[in-house]
Scaffold this motif. Structure first.
Motif, PDB file in Angstrom:
ATOM      1  N   UNK A 204       0.530  -1.179  -0.352  1.00 57.49           N
ATOM      2  CA  UNK A 204      -0.383   0.328   0.077  1.00 57.49           C
ATOM      3  C   UNK A 204       0.866   1.433  -0.263  1.00 57.49           C
ATOM      4  N   UNK A 205       2.005   1.235   0.797  1.00 54.35           N
ATOM      5  CA  UNK A 205       2.730   2.337   0.929  1.00 54.35           C
ATOM      6  C   UNK A 205       2.983   2.832  -0.614  1.00 54.35           C
ATOM      7  N   UNK A 206       3.186   1.771  -1.446  1.00 49.74           N
ATOM      8  CA  UNK A 206       4.396   1.337  -2.179  1.00 49.74           C
ATOM      9  C   UNK A 206       3.332   1.916  -3.528  1.00 49.74           C
ATOM     10  N   UNK A 207       2.272   2.083  -3.621  1.00 49.89           N
ATOM     11  CA  UNK A 207       0.919   2.660  -4.505  1.00 49.89           C
ATOM     12  C   UNK A 207       1.571   4.852  -4.057  1.00 49.89           C
ATOM     13  N   UNK A 208       1.758   4.384  -3.158  1.00 58.24           N
ATOM     14  CA  UNK A 208       2.309   6.041  -3.512  1.00 58.24           C
ATOM     15  C   UNK A 208       3.421   6.317  -4.559  1.00 58.24           C
ATOM     16  N   UNK A 209       4.286   6.313  -4.828  1.00 54.70           N
ATOM     17  CA  UNK A 209       5.390   6.331  -5.029  1.00 54.70           C
ATOM     18  C   UNK A 209       4.788   6.923  -6.629  1.00 54.70           C
ATOM     19  N   UNK A 210       4.525   6.067  -7.602  1.00 53.85           N
ATOM     20  CA  UNK A 210       4.243   6.348  -8.677  1.00 53.85           C
ATOM     21  C   UNK A 210       3.237   7.496  -9.424  1.00 53.85           C
ATOM     22  N   UNK A 211       2.332   7.842  -8.319  1.00 58.07           N
ATOM     23  CA  UNK A 211       1.630   9.136  -8.466  1.00 58.07           C
ATOM     24  C   UNK A 211       2.123   9.915  -8.183  1.00 58.07           C
ATOM     25  N   UNK A 212       3.096  10.344  -6.710  1.00 59.04           N
ATOM     26  CA  UNK A 212       3.797  11.217  -6.913  1.00 59.04           C
ATOM     27  C   UNK A 212       5.143  11.758  -8.033  1.00 59.04           C
ATOM     28  N   UNK A 213       5.965  10.415  -8.517  1.00 59.11           N
ATOM     29  CA  UNK A 213       6.833  10.775  -9.798  1.00 59.11           C
ATOM     30  C   UNK A 213       5.574  11.172 -10.714  1.00 59.11           C
TER      31      UNK A 213
END
Length: 442
Positions: A204-213
């Motif tokens: 779930x934490x990893x799901x944040x990464x592509x959004x910000x990138x």
């Protein structure tokens, strides 16, 4: 995805803001609003809510006591340079007459990368009557903020690894945390890379990464990155490395970029990447400072050569770090815990610079947790010698980024590994506040 684990890891030892499930996030947001209102009411009185904030500044009227904490000697992320830098700063200040004639006393605490230990550090800070917690690192903000907020103790210059550091009314961050780094990396790669592939944890934490990138990439007119999930606890990533390289090589006209964001397993991935890269020599890597630093570049030979890196501050070779280098030379020569290229050490230096200027602004008045909060909240302008923009935490200085209400510094720097050294890729700072203000995190 069925069976996905919420292990709260993304970049090294980092849980990014907004990683709770949506329903829980909404509930937490309501709690934070209520808590902030109650806290503001408590802090507006001398003894509100049964709490008497620190008023003496330490063991005597001529001593100001603060605390710095960080994990040390653990099996995961360690930041021994941060408390070492804090002690060094205190020795330097005291050897030169103190701050307005007051001695600076620094207490240190090892949070052991553990929730209970982090809370114990905060309780010790309350018991020792510190006026602030300064230049610290901990992943367990929800454990340590409760005791600090109850006692009204400000948290000045945290490393920026938790969402609470950008939501608590007692937090005074000096950088933009991981959100700014990821949005900034997207901006950097939009100018320099062809196809981009992100390797990140299937959590779930990893799901944040592509959004910000992707927010940074699309702001720069670049297509979104290919989002490639991977197990965060794998022992090798050769298959993932080959797929990432293939995807980054789909456009023969432009060199692609691969971004490993696997926390403590990033090194494991890069070992696999190095072996798979022989067939794709033009593909470059990219990361953010903290995932990659000079010590890692030194340890891996040419693996990171040509890598793009986004950081909070100027490169360690920049002349603006000379005052810090002089203090280390004078007070901590030979202390191998302190690396001038470590973003943790750099953050602690900037945090203590801010603390000193805040105390100086109080003149001969009382130095306490309450007086420090007041001067910081009232719009004190802090010059860090060009290492950051001028810092100020008054209401009008806060960036209107959803989920990051305490963020005041969204500047990042673009660096690149050249001849085995992190060097400036583009002069000056890039501000990503507009990107963050329009980013809708999960």
């Amino acid at each position: 995805m069925t069976g996905r684990r919420d292990t709260r890891t993304a970049l090294p030892a980092t849980r990014l803001p907004g990683t709770e499930p949506k329903a829980k996030a909404k509930a937490n947001a309501k709690v934070r609003v209520l808590s902030a209102g109650a806290l503001a009411l408590c802090l507006s009185t001398a003894v509100g809510c049964g709490v008497v904030p620190g008023t003496t500044g330490g063991s005597g009227d001529d001593t100001v006591t603060v605390m710095t904490w960080a994990p040390e000697k653990t099996r995961t992320t360690n930041k021994p340079g941060m408390p070492a830098m804090a002690k060094t700063y205190a020795r330097w200040v005291n050897d030169h007459g103190g701050i307005n004639g007051r001695k600076l006393k620094v207490l240190t605490c090892n949070d052991h990368n553990d929730t209970v230990a982090a809370a114990n550090c905060a309780r010790r800070a309350v018991e020792e009557n510190v006026v602030a917690v300064v230049g610290s690192y901990s992943q367990h903000a929800r454990s340590f903020f409760s005791p600090l907020e109850a006692a009204g103790i400000p948290y000045l210059g945290g490393y920026g690894v938790t969402d609470d550091e950008f939501t608590s009314p007692l937090s005074y961050p000096v950088n933009g945390g991981q959100p700014s780094l990821l949005a900034g990396l997207g901006r950097q790669l939009a100018r320099t890379c062809g196809p981009v592939t992100l390797i990140r944890p299937d959590t779930i934490a990893g799901d944040e990464l592509p959004v910000l990138l992707d927010s940074g990439l699309t702001a720069g007119g670049h297509p979104a990155a290919v989002d490639q999930r991977a197990a965060e606890d794998a022992t090798e990533y050769l298959g993932h490395a080959k797929r990432a390289l293939q995807r980054a090589s789909t456009d023969a006209r432009e060199e692609g970029c691969v971004i490993p964001a696997l926390g403590d397993r990033t090194n494991t991935f890069m070992d696999s990447f190095r072996r798979a890269r022989e067939d794709y020599p033009t593909v470059r890597t990219a990361s953010v400072l903290g995932s990659v630093d000079q010590s890692m570049v030194d340890a891996t030979g040419s693996t990171y050569e040509g890598a793009y890196v986004t950081g909070w501050y100027p490169a360690a070779s920049d002349e603006r770090w000379q005052p810090m280098r002089d203090v280390i030379q004078e007070e901590a020569f030979g202390d191998n815990r302190i690396d001038v290229a470590d973003p943790g050490v750099q953050t602690t230096w900037i945090a203590y610079t801010a603390l000193q200027k805040a105390i100086e602004s109080l003149g001969d008045g009382e130095v306490s947790a309450r007086s420090l909060r007041r001067t910081l909240d009232d719009g004190l302008k802090i010059d860090t010698g060009g290492l950051t923009p001028t810092l100020s935490w008054s209401f009008q200085d806060l960036i209107t980024a959803s989920g990051f209400p305490r963020l005041v510094n969204a500047d990042v720097t673009f660096q690149v590994v050249r001849k085995g050294k992190l060097a400036t890729e583009r002069k000056g700072f890039a501000n990503v506040s507009k990107v963050l203000e329009t980013t809708q995190t999960p």
